[in-house]
Design an enzyme around this catalytic site. Structure first.
Site, PDB file in Angstrom:
ATOM      1  N   GLU A  62       0.830  -1.208   0.000  1.00 49.84           N
ATOM      2  CA  GLU A  62       0.000   0.000   0.000  1.00 49.84           C
ATOM      3  C   GLU A  62       0.865   1.260   0.000  1.00 49.84           C
ATOM      4  O   GLU A  62       0.610   2.206  -0.751  1.00 49.84           O
ATOM      5  CB  GLU A  62      -0.924   0.010   1.227  1.00 49.84           C
ATOM      6  CG  GLU A  62      -1.892  -1.148   1.273  1.00 49.84           C
ATOM      7  CD  GLU A  62      -1.354  -2.391   1.996  1.00 49.84           C
ATOM      8  OE1 GLU A  62      -2.177  -3.206   2.425  1.00 49.84           O
ATOM      9  OE2 GLU A  62      -0.119  -2.540   2.120  1.00 49.84           O
ATOM     10  N   CYS A  90      -2.515  -2.570   7.435  1.00 49.76           N
ATOM     11  CA  CYS A  90      -2.045  -2.479   8.815  1.00 49.76           C
ATOM     12  C   CYS A  90      -2.088  -1.007   9.249  1.00 49.76           C
ATOM     13  O   CYS A  90      -2.350  -0.119   8.426  1.00 49.76           O
ATOM     14  CB  CYS A  90      -0.624  -3.027   8.914  1.00 49.76           C
ATOM     15  SG  CYS A  90       0.616  -1.958   8.127  1.00 49.76           S
ATOM     16  N   CYS A  93      -0.051   1.335   6.981  1.00 49.70           N
ATOM     17  CA  CYS A  93      -0.667   1.597   5.679  1.00 49.70           C
ATOM     18  C   CYS A  93      -1.918   2.462   5.797  1.00 49.70           C
ATOM     19  O   CYS A  93      -2.178   3.297   4.922  1.00 49.70           O
ATOM     20  CB  CYS A  93      -0.971   0.279   4.979  1.00 49.70           C
ATOM     21  SG  CYS A  93       0.544  -0.649   4.618  1.00 49.70           S
TER      22      CYS A  93
END
Length: 165
Positions: A62, A90, A93
């Protein structure tokens, strides 16, 4: 455009592309994550996880897709753009998505699928839910009030040609 209970067919297509990127990267000894940033005018920026390839713990798919899009577009502001990713982002990101001012993030696999595959981000999600004292035991983060601590902000405020963000 047709819609399904899971979103538009276009959303499904971009998620499939992110999954294909992730699967190819995993087969080539990379991380099993892929992402696509799509701009309002339809430009597409693809990326895969490069953590082990680049020895960079921040090189998540990402983040790499956001970096690629920003570099190509010459901007740090991706307002109007959408991120499609093979797996639930996560906290790193998600933060990058917020800083990039993306309009939306769509993901295929969730954090539980990732955990079953050996990528358990639960500790990172839980870190932010802990009390300051509990977080401090996991990763000490200390404020030290250095006298000149505001000098960078003063220089920023005084710079009349600065780029706001």
């Amino acid at each position: 455009m047709s819609t399904t209970p899971q979103g538009t067919l276009r959303t499904q297509d971009f998620l499939e592309r992110a999954i294909d990127l992730a699967a190819r990267n995993a087969a080539a000894d990379g991380g099993p994550f892929g992402a696509v940033v799509v701009t309002p005018d339809g430009r597409e920026f693809f990326a895969v996880n490069r953590v082990t390839a680049d020895n960079d713990p921040t090189a998540h798919a990402e983040v790499m897709a956001i970096r690629t899009a920003c570099s190509a577009l010459g901007t740090f502001d991706l307002t109007g753009s959408v991120l499609y990713t093979s797996c639930e982002p996560c906290p790193l990101c998600l933060s990058a998505s917020l800083w990039a001012r993306l309009d939306a993030v769509y993901f295929a696999a969730d954090r539980h699928d990732a955990a079953a595959g050996g990528f358990d981000d639960a500790e990172f999600y839980e870190f932010f839910a802990r009390s300051p004292e509990e977080r401090d035991r996991a990763l000490p983060v200390r404020h030290i009030a250095v006298e000149r601590r505001t000098a960078p902000f003063e220089a920023w405020a005084a710079n009349t040609s600065r780029t706001e963000y």
